[in-house]
Design a protein around this motif. Structure first.
Motif, mmCIF file in Angstrom:
data_model
loop_
_atom_site.group_PDB
_atom_site.id
_atom_site.type_symbol
_atom_site.label_atom_id
_atom_site.label_comp_id
_atom_site.label_asym_id
_atom_site.label_seq_id
_atom_site.Cartn_x
_atom_site.Cartn_y
_atom_site.Cartn_z
ATOM 1 N N VAL A 67 -9.601 1.407 -3.754
ATOM 2 C CA VAL A 67 -10.374 0.863 -5.024
ATOM 3 C C VAL A 67 -11.601 0.158 -4.537
ATOM 4 O O VAL A 67 -12.385 0.216 -5.113
ATOM 5 C CB VAL A 67 -9.313 0.028 -5.909
ATOM 6 C CG1 VAL A 67 -10.166 -0.623 -6.861
ATOM 7 C CG2 VAL A 67 -8.286 1.165 -6.594
ATOM 8 N N LEU A 95 0.855 -5.469 -1.551
ATOM 9 C CA LEU A 95 0.684 -4.666 -2.965
ATOM 10 C C LEU A 95 1.401 -3.364 -2.712
ATOM 11 O O LEU A 95 1.825 -2.625 -3.611
ATOM 12 C CB LEU A 95 -0.442 -4.973 -3.650
ATOM 13 C CG LEU A 95 -0.981 -6.193 -4.251
ATOM 14 C CD1 LEU A 95 -2.620 -6.107 -4.625
ATOM 15 C CD2 LEU A 95 -0.211 -6.812 -5.215
ATOM 16 N N LYS A 96 1.141 -2.860 -1.570
ATOM 17 C CA LYS A 96 1.578 -1.373 -1.312
ATOM 18 C C LYS A 96 1.025 -0.391 -2.247
ATOM 19 O O LYS A 96 1.880 0.493 -2.560
ATOM 20 C CB LYS A 96 2.950 -1.329 -1.185
ATOM 21 C CG LYS A 96 3.536 -2.237 -0.132
ATOM 22 C CD LYS A 96 5.010 -2.014 -0.100
ATOM 23 C CE LYS A 96 5.556 -3.166 1.281
ATOM 24 N NZ LYS A 96 5.148 -2.838 2.249
ATOM 25 N N ASN A 97 -0.152 -0.516 -2.568
ATOM 26 C CA ASN A 97 -0.857 0.455 -3.284
ATOM 27 C C ASN A 97 -2.143 1.066 -3.082
ATOM 28 O O ASN A 97 -2.183 1.090 -1.889
ATOM 29 C CB ASN A 97 -0.809 -0.206 -4.982
ATOM 30 C CG ASN A 97 -1.636 -1.210 -4.871
ATOM 31 O OD1 ASN A 97 -2.485 -1.483 -4.074
ATOM 32 N ND2 ASN A 97 -1.806 -2.053 -6.116
ATOM 33 N N ASP A 98 -2.916 1.017 -4.104
ATOM 34 C CA ASP A 98 -4.466 1.688 -3.733
ATOM 35 C C ASP A 98 -5.490 0.737 -3.469
ATOM 36 O O ASP A 98 -6.673 0.740 -3.755
ATOM 37 C CB ASP A 98 -4.776 2.626 -4.675
ATOM 38 C CG ASP A 98 -4.663 2.028 -6.045
ATOM 39 O OD1 ASP A 98 -4.023 0.984 -6.157
ATOM 40 O OD2 ASP A 98 -5.197 2.639 -7.057
ATOM 41 N N VAL A 99 -5.082 -0.706 -3.314
ATOM 42 C CA VAL A 99 -6.156 -1.483 -3.065
ATOM 43 C C VAL A 99 -7.269 -1.275 -2.291
ATOM 44 O O VAL A 99 -8.354 -1.299 -2.646
ATOM 45 C CB VAL A 99 -5.592 -3.086 -2.613
ATOM 46 C CG1 VAL A 99 -6.742 -4.003 -2.821
ATOM 47 C CG2 VAL A 99 -4.394 -3.476 -3.339
ATOM 48 N N LYS A 113 5.091 -10.463 -3.004
ATOM 49 C CA LYS A 113 4.483 -9.460 -3.540
ATOM 50 C C LYS A 113 4.649 -9.931 -5.164
ATOM 51 O O LYS A 113 3.311 -9.226 -5.901
ATOM 52 C CB LYS A 113 5.371 -8.202 -3.455
ATOM 53 C CG LYS A 113 4.991 -7.078 -4.487
ATOM 54 C CD LYS A 113 5.258 -5.616 -3.765
ATOM 55 C CE LYS A 113 5.083 -4.431 -4.957
ATOM 56 N NZ LYS A 113 4.146 -4.723 -5.768
ATOM 57 N N ALA A 142 1.427 -12.085 -5.994
ATOM 58 C CA ALA A 142 0.394 -11.033 -5.694
ATOM 59 C C ALA A 142 -0.053 -10.291 -6.995
ATOM 60 O O ALA A 142 -0.980 -10.359 -7.530
ATOM 61 C CB ALA A 142 0.351 -10.345 -4.434
ATOM 62 N N ASP A 143 1.122 -9.791 -7.434
ATOM 63 C CA ASP A 143 0.930 -8.771 -8.558
ATOM 64 C C ASP A 143 0.647 -9.697 -9.801
ATOM 65 O O ASP A 143 -0.134 -9.274 -10.687
ATOM 66 C CB ASP A 143 2.673 -8.318 -8.948
ATOM 67 C CG ASP A 143 2.672 -7.063 -8.064
ATOM 68 O OD1 ASP A 143 1.761 -6.479 -7.595
ATOM 69 O OD2 ASP A 143 3.730 -6.772 -7.863
ATOM 70 N N TYR A 161 -9.427 -6.909 -8.002
ATOM 71 C CA TYR A 161 -9.204 -6.608 -6.534
ATOM 72 C C TYR A 161 -10.211 -7.048 -5.480
ATOM 73 O O TYR A 161 -10.115 -8.014 -4.660
ATOM 74 C CB TYR A 161 -8.782 -5.357 -6.151
ATOM 75 C CG TYR A 161 -7.696 -4.562 -6.642
ATOM 76 C CD1 TYR A 161 -6.431 -5.258 -6.750
ATOM 77 C CD2 TYR A 161 -7.632 -3.111 -6.928
ATOM 78 C CE1 TYR A 161 -5.179 -4.564 -7.226
ATOM 79 C CE2 TYR A 161 -6.264 -2.695 -6.994
ATOM 80 C CZ TYR A 161 -5.157 -3.402 -7.173
ATOM 81 O OH TYR A 161 -3.762 -2.572 -7.495
ATOM 82 N N ALA A 179 -9.960 -2.999 -10.669
ATOM 83 C CA ALA A 179 -10.871 -2.883 -9.570
ATOM 84 C C ALA A 179 -11.756 -3.998 -9.178
ATOM 85 O O ALA A 179 -11.793 -4.460 -8.110
ATOM 86 C CB ALA A 179 -11.863 -1.635 -9.849
#
Lengths: 181, 181
Positions: B173, B166-170, A116, A119-120, A150, A147
């Motif tokens: 988005v 990432l456990k977010n809003d990928v 993680k 990736a971050d 991503y 965005a």
DNA sequence: GTCTATACCTGGATAGAC
DNA sequence: GTCTATCCAGGTATAGAC
């Protein structure tokens, strides 16, 4: 800095990216390295220790690489980032993130944490690059920089995966499309 | 059309997409289904037989789904295609292609063949949709339709993978970005 | 069609000699 | 630091009863 240790990490990295974490065994490394599996356990007691080492190694290399680009124009940095995935493509390997992410939930907690973080860090760096480049009028896009980051990271990662299945020019086509930001 | 058989395929599909092909075992299915692993071997003698069945099942559902969309406007079809990936996201599952492609080289020949056919069919359909939509002035993009299809398919596939890490809003988005073709 | 029982193998891991 | 030897768990798969 042990030579054998470094070799084990290098071989494990290739195996993870060509076969996947669950599909390779210490025996696969033994064969290539010409030692017994006990020797590998000496350096990495458990398989997840080895997995963490591979991720950390990739993370270090990434940091070194982007640091070596610091003086280059944003556009060149971006081109390097996109094309650096191509090296792995030649050997039909996917990138570490593409190899490990599908089975993320089955990985040890340590591997999950390190992955993680990697990736971050990639997203943070790429977002910054895109933002700075746009401010200077080099890149042109309307969505938020994150965005865009991503989308680019996703496309690159998946292009290597689809390439294995479709066995055609997916990677090249996607790369060309991305490069016209 | 056997009920147990169908259930096994359904469970295996979930397991492949949540844990990966090499990380699940017949025992995992037994537990959920409440039968012994021998019963599963009755329907699918080898694990790769089961793998092929899961791929075929997904391919069939895909064909049925796009056929049911045939009368809809191109724009609606496209929206459906993009958002259909979201269902899988809610459960933190990736799509079948994202789950199997990294370890493509370790799969049986039959699984490889069926998976490639599925990938080809998705790209062909998506390319046609984009081309037709552009001809009608609904979609706006400058690259070749096939290149656009590659990018979209890649982004969607990888958005589910990155989402796990990432456990977010990928996913959200990327979906929003793609929808503005 | 599902069970019990079991065979067989591979893989991860450890103990102890060298 | 690498070896031999070995243990154990788990996973795939089959035979044969019910």
């Amino acid at each position: 800095m042990n030579a054998t240790r470094e070799e084990i990490i290098r071989i494990a990295d290739e195996l993870i990216r060509s076969k996947g974490y669950h599909a390779f065994s210490y025996a696969d490394i033994s064969k290539v390295l010409g030692v017994k599996n006990a020797a590998i356990h000496y350096y990495f007691p458990s398989k997840s220790d080895l997995g963490v080492a591979v991720i950390d190694n990739t993370a270090e290399k990434f940091q070194q690489t982007i640091r070596s680009w610091e003086q280059l124009p944003y556009e060149t940095q971006f081109q390097h980032f996109v094309t650096m995935h191509q090296k792995t493509k030649k050997n039909e390997w996917v990138c570490l993130m593409g190899a490990l992410s599908p089975t993320y939930d089955t990985l040890s907690e340590n591997m999950q944490l390190q992955l993680k973080e990697l990736a971050d860090n990639i997203i943070i760096w790429l977002t910054g690059l895109l933002e700075n480049g746009r401010a200077k009028g080099i890149f042109h896009f309307t969505e938020e920089a994150k965005a865009k980051a991503y989308c680019i990271q996703s496309s690159l990662l998946a292009s290597l995966l689809l390439n294995k299945v479709l066995k055609n020019d997916v990677y090249q086509v996607i790369q060309n499309t991305i490069l016209t930001v």
